[in-house]
Design a protein around this motif. Structure first.
Motif, PDB file in Angstrom:
ATOM      1  N   HIS A  30       0.880  -1.132  -0.022  1.00  0.00           N
ATOM      2  CA  HIS A  30      -0.168   0.012   0.114  1.00  0.00           C
ATOM      3  C   HIS A  30       0.930   1.256   0.106  1.00  0.00           C
ATOM      4  O   HIS A  30       0.775   1.959   0.953  1.00  0.00           O
ATOM      5  N   THR A  38      -3.390  -3.021   5.287  1.00  0.00           N
ATOM      6  CA  THR A  38      -4.339  -2.016   5.397  1.00  0.00           C
ATOM      7  C   THR A  38      -5.773  -2.386   4.723  1.00  0.00           C
ATOM      8  O   THR A  38      -6.628  -2.164   5.638  1.00  0.00           O
ATOM      9  N   ASP A  39      -5.707  -3.185   3.679  1.00  0.00           N
ATOM     10  CA  ASP A  39      -7.103  -3.647   3.477  1.00  0.00           C
ATOM     11  C   ASP A  39      -8.021  -4.383   4.481  1.00  0.00           C
ATOM     12  O   ASP A  39      -9.072  -4.264   4.529  1.00  0.00           O
ATOM     13  N   HIS A 163      -5.907   3.953  -4.188  1.00  0.00           N
ATOM     14  CA  HIS A 163      -5.116   2.888  -3.560  1.00  0.00           C
ATOM     15  C   HIS A 163      -4.038   3.803  -2.645  1.00  0.00           C
ATOM     16  O   HIS A 163      -3.221   4.339  -3.115  1.00  0.00           O
ATOM     17  N   GLU A 168      -8.130   5.832   2.010  1.00  0.00           N
ATOM     18  CA  GLU A 168      -7.432   4.702   2.781  1.00  0.00           C
ATOM     19  C   GLU A 168      -6.457   5.481   3.818  1.00  0.00           C
ATOM     20  O   GLU A 168      -6.246   4.736   4.875  1.00  0.00           O
TER      21      GLU A 168
HETATM   22 ZN    ZN Z   1      -6.432  -0.812  -0.263  1.00  0.00          ZN
END
Ligand code: ZN
Length: 252
Positions: A30, A38-39, A163, A168
């Motif tokens: 990321h 992160t996700d 992204h 995020e």
């Molecule tokens: Zn992500």
């Protein structure tokens, strides 16, 4: 309600109309400033907030952190289940829970690379059980459920998920600011327009040198909190619809 906390007799005793949610995410690069997880962290936080709201009315499986991240493999640390492997894993999860008698199965997705195999999974499993009229198989990505976060938080510049971007980075700043690297030197990487509306095959290197897409310098923890609120609200609304479904009709 958390699947991992229950024992099998309790699972057996559940009303099988309870929606089962499978949170799915990824572990992948990321950019130079956000953690690989992160996700999974973001999807996990949304699940935490949604589960608090819905209590025992929905069953949550543990988050599946392995996703399809083949496009990020040029960046060290990325782990990926190739798309066909991932399709089989997701299909297997649905088949397990159909075998256990559950009928309302929902993937809650937090990673763009999971979208194609995830949608293919619900399509294929439905074909496989074509004599059934009581199955509801859904795939939902949390940032694509209709919420327009900039209406709640007008300082948000971005209008779509990127992204390791403004969105995020803001959410990780809200959750774990200690894991966010310095932002000051990061360049803005524009989304561009790759022959839209056609879909172009891509790897991350085609679009970005540092690994992010968007402008992480715009991120703040306050924006992150607004994003979490909007996205959690959307997921609650979707699951309320799943709960209200009459168990047979197309319309829900
Ligand atoms: Zn992500």
């Amino acid at each position: 309600m958390q699947l991992a906390d229950l024992n099998w007799p309790k699972i057996q005793a559940l009303n099988k109309d309870i929606p089962v949610v499978f949170p799915i995410a990824a572990i992948e690069q990321h950019g130079g400033h956000l953690p690989l997880f992160t996700d999974s962290m973001l999807c996990g936080e949304i699940v935490r907030r949604v589960a608090e709201r819905l209590g025992d009315r929905v069953l949550f499986a543990p988050l599946l952190w392995l996703g399809n991240s083949d496009h990020h493999l040029d960046f060290p640390g990325t782990v990926s289940a190739p798309p066909r492997t991932y399709l089989d894993v997701l299909g297997g999860l649905l088949e397990n829970f159909i075998q256990h008698g559950f009928k309302r199965l929902v993937f809650l997705n937090g990673h763009g690379g999971n979208e194609v195999p995830g949608k293919q999974t619900v399509f294929e499993v439905r074909q496989h059980h074509r004599s059934r009229g009581d199955l509801l198989l859904l795939f939902a990505t949390y940032w694509s459920l209709g919420g327009q976060p900039w209406e709640q938080e007008p300082s948000l510049q971005q209008r779509q998920m990127g992204h390791a971007c403004e969105w995020e980075t803001s959410m990780i700043l809200r959750l774990a600011p200690n894991l966010v690297g310095p932002l000051e030197q990061l360049p803005e990487v524009p989304f561009g327009n790759a022959f839209e509306p056609a879909t172009r095959g891509w790897i991350t290197k085609d679009r970005t040198v540092p690994g992010h897409i968007g402008n992480p310098r715009l991120a703040t923890a306050e924006k992150g909190e607004a994003l979490f609120r909007v996205f959690s609200e959307d997921v609650v609304a979707l699951l309320e619809r799943v709960l209200r479904w009459n168990g047979k009709d197309w319309n829900g």
